[in-house]
Design an enzyme around this catalytic site. Structure first.
Site, PDB file in Angstrom:
ATOM      1  N   LYS A  47     -71.797 -43.333 -17.700  1.00 30.66           N
ATOM      2  CA  LYS A  47     -71.900 -43.400 -19.289  1.00 30.66           C
ATOM      3  C   LYS A  47     -73.152 -44.082 -19.327  1.00 30.66           C
ATOM      4  O   LYS A  47     -73.895 -44.366 -19.432  1.00 30.66           O
ATOM      5  CB  LYS A  47     -71.079 -43.440 -19.646  1.00 30.66           C
ATOM      6  CG  LYS A  47     -69.875 -42.179 -19.815  1.00 30.66           C
ATOM      7  CD  LYS A  47     -68.612 -41.997 -20.823  1.00 30.66           C
ATOM      8  CE  LYS A  47     -67.293 -41.587 -19.850  1.00 30.66           C
ATOM      9  NZ  LYS A  47     -67.049 -40.068 -20.437  1.00 30.66           N
ATOM     10  N   TYR A  49     -56.969 -40.146 -15.705  1.00 26.31           N
ATOM     11  CA  TYR A  49     -58.301 -39.345 -15.470  1.00 26.31           C
ATOM     12  C   TYR A  49     -59.163 -40.038 -14.731  1.00 26.31           C
ATOM     13  O   TYR A  49     -59.673 -41.157 -15.637  1.00 26.31           O
ATOM     14  CB  TYR A  49     -58.594 -38.604 -16.520  1.00 26.31           C
ATOM     15  CG  TYR A  49     -59.875 -37.330 -16.570  1.00 26.31           C
ATOM     16  CD1 TYR A  49     -59.175 -36.177 -16.377  1.00 26.31           C
ATOM     17  CD2 TYR A  49     -60.747 -37.644 -16.460  1.00 26.31           C
ATOM     18  CE1 TYR A  49     -60.195 -35.507 -15.840  1.00 26.31           C
ATOM     19  CE2 TYR A  49     -62.194 -36.707 -16.794  1.00 26.31           C
ATOM     20  CZ  TYR A  49     -61.355 -35.813 -16.173  1.00 26.31           C
ATOM     21  OH  TYR A  49     -62.136 -34.725 -16.088  1.00 26.31           O
ATOM     22  N   ASP A  74     -61.458 -47.964 -11.905  1.00 28.21           N
ATOM     23  CA  ASP A  74     -62.534 -46.997 -12.773  1.00 28.21           C
ATOM     24  C   ASP A  74     -62.861 -47.452 -14.243  1.00 28.21           C
ATOM     25  O   ASP A  74     -61.889 -47.069 -15.211  1.00 28.21           O
ATOM     26  CB  ASP A  74     -61.876 -45.725 -12.886  1.00 28.21           C
ATOM     27  CG  ASP A  74     -62.362 -44.839 -13.687  1.00 28.21           C
ATOM     28  OD1 ASP A  74     -63.685 -45.023 -14.214  1.00 28.21           O
ATOM     29  OD2 ASP A  74     -62.047 -43.487 -13.567  1.00 28.21           O
TER      30      ASP A  74
HETATM   31  N1  HOZ Z   1     -62.888 -35.916 -21.373  1.00 30.26           N
HETATM   32  C1  HOZ Z   1     -64.197 -36.272 -21.616  1.00 30.26           C
HETATM   33  C2  HOZ Z   1     -63.462 -37.775 -22.401  1.00 30.26           C
HETATM   34  N2  HOZ Z   1     -62.981 -38.130 -21.863  1.00 30.26           N
HETATM   35  C3  HOZ Z   1     -65.110 -35.074 -22.390  1.00 30.26           C
HETATM   36  C4  HOZ Z   1     -66.582 -34.978 -22.282  1.00 30.26           C
HETATM   37  C5  HOZ Z   1     -67.127 -34.190 -22.900  1.00 30.26           C
HETATM   38  O1  HOZ Z   1     -66.787 -33.385 -23.473  1.00 30.26           O
HETATM   39  O2  HOZ Z   1     -67.752 -34.521 -22.887  1.00 30.26           O
END
Ligand code: HOZ
Length: 429
Positions: free
Chosen positions: A267, A144, A239
């Protein structure tokens, strides 16, 4: 556990926000139960609006390496806010941030700040396309890279959790430019490269995957990927939105010993504030506007609050490199405890760990790629998750995610977690 306020807020939110949440996994849809509305975080703990306390293993999905709200980040933010929140003009701290990233990650010679991991991956692909003058990209099934159109093809994370790895709304044209290979299968990459000779601009990969749960790519596979990219003049993009500065100062590329052409971050380089960045070889990054023709911009890019929190985080890492030993010690302690708890059940559920990232997969086969990850019993995971939550342990509310250990987790936290895992596994038998 009283969750009335969270329940009421969730009901109210559903009237105004799709699914009641601003990011799908938060809705607890795949695990059931009431999403907790969080009111504060301190160190290893978070607290919900009903006053319940949880030992948190999400840590905002990675950035809270030092736990919630560490004093050095809070102080940096309080100082910065005195001078204003956003200017849409260059500031000194952006230079400090860029120098820090270039200094800490050897493969980065130039870096551009953006506002999220999604923006970083989208922009890195555009740079690679502009630089190579080619259009197709290769990604790996189950990886992802945020929610950019050309990444939502056989994607992981929430897309996988909710059973729509290829999202409606992505055009056929976008989908046609995204080729999908199998993680750890160099043959699958070679086949695509041969069939699409001189058409592939970039290969993008989570070198340590976090978004179908934690999976470390095979070392030899990553090395061969590097060689193919060299031979075919394809840009290799790592990534590292989750792994950058989490697994090591130099990220997954440091532990795998492979140098990408471009890297994306998110992040953690904002110390928990909304931020992202992409960077790498100078000759590629020079293609970005205003030096080159590839356009990418943003009013909030390099935002002074995000930069202040991010610089505080990165300076802390620079001055305290032993943090990674602390994280390793705590994570391996937790891993051993969970392994003992699994063994006691007579099952052989798989616990994958790379540094301070871990996933407990409810399958008895080793998880090395998408096909093995999806063999997990997600219903059983849901039961486990809710058992843990009722015991005050906050794991990610989806099987295909990683959980994160921080330096703020105490031995007491870890012991409590290990006991909760043992009891939960027993209760869901
Ligand atoms: N899909 C995000 C982590 N791989 C989650 C992001 C979120 O809900 O803050």
């Amino acid at each position: 556990m009283n969750t009335l306020k969270s329940k009421n807020l969730f009901e109210e939110a559903k009237n105004y926000i799709p699914g009641g949440v601003n990011s799908p996994v938060r809705a607890f849809k795949s695990v059931g139960g009431t999403p907790r509305f969080i009111s504060k975080g301190i160190g290893s703990k978070i607290y919900d609006v009903d006053g319940n306390e949880y030992i948190d293993f999400i840590g905002s999905w990675g950035p809270h390496l030092f736990g919630h709200n560490p004093s050095f980040i809070k102080e940096a933010l309080l100082t910065a806010i005195e001078s204003g929140t956003s200017f849409g003009a260059p500031t000194e701290i952006e230079v400090e941030m860029a120098k820090l990233i270039c200094d800490l990650v050897p493969s980065i010679e130039m870096v551009r700040m953006v506002n999220s991991g999604t923006e970083a991956t989208m922009s890195a692909i555009r740079a690679a396309r502009g630089f190579t003058n080619k259009e197709k990209i290769i990604k790996f099934e189950g990886c992802y890279h945020g929610h950019g159109d050309f990444f939502l093809i056989k994607a992981g994370s929430g897309a996988l959790t909710f059973g729509v790895p290829t999202s409606p709304g992505v055009t056929k044209g976008n989908a046609a430019d995204t080729l999908v290979a199998d993680l750890n299968s160099i043959e699958s990459v070679k086949n695509l490269v041969v069939k699409n000779k001189n058409e592939i601009a970039a290969i993008i990969i989570e070198p340590v995957v976090g978004n179908m749960g934690t999976i470390r790519s095979n070392d030899l596979f990553i090395k061969k990927l590097r060689s193919i990219c060299n031979e075919e003049k394809i840009i290799l993009i790592f990534d590292e939105v989750m792994t950058g500065f989490r697994l090591a100062k130099g990220g997954a590329q440091e532990i795998l010993g492979v140098t990408p052409d471009l890297t994306t971050f998110g992040k953690i380089i904002g110390g928990g504030l909304p931020v992202g960045a992409y960077g790498g070889k100078k000759e590629i990054m020079e293609i970005i506007s205003p030096n080159g023709p590839v356009y990418q911009a943003g009013t909030l890019s390099g935002n002074p609050l995000a930069m202040s929190a991010g610089c505080a985080a990165l300076n802390y890492i620079k001055e305290n490199p032993q943090i990674y030993n602390v994280l390793e010690e705590k994570s391996s302690y937790l891993e051993n405890g969970i392994m003992r708890a699994i063994k006691a059940t007579g099952k052989s559920y798989q616990l994958n760990r790379v540094g301070s990232m871990m996933t407990l997969f409810f399958t008895e086969e080793p998880v090395i790629d998408y096909n093995t990850a999806v063999k997990s019993d997600t219903k059983l995971f849901g039961k486990f998750f809710n058992e843990m939550l009722s015991k005050g342990i906050y794991f990610p509310p989806a099987q295909f995610e990683a959980f994160f250990v921080s330096s703020a987790h105490s031995k007491e936290d870890l012991d409590k977690t290990i006991i909760a895992v043992a009891e939960s596994l027993n209760n869901i038998k």
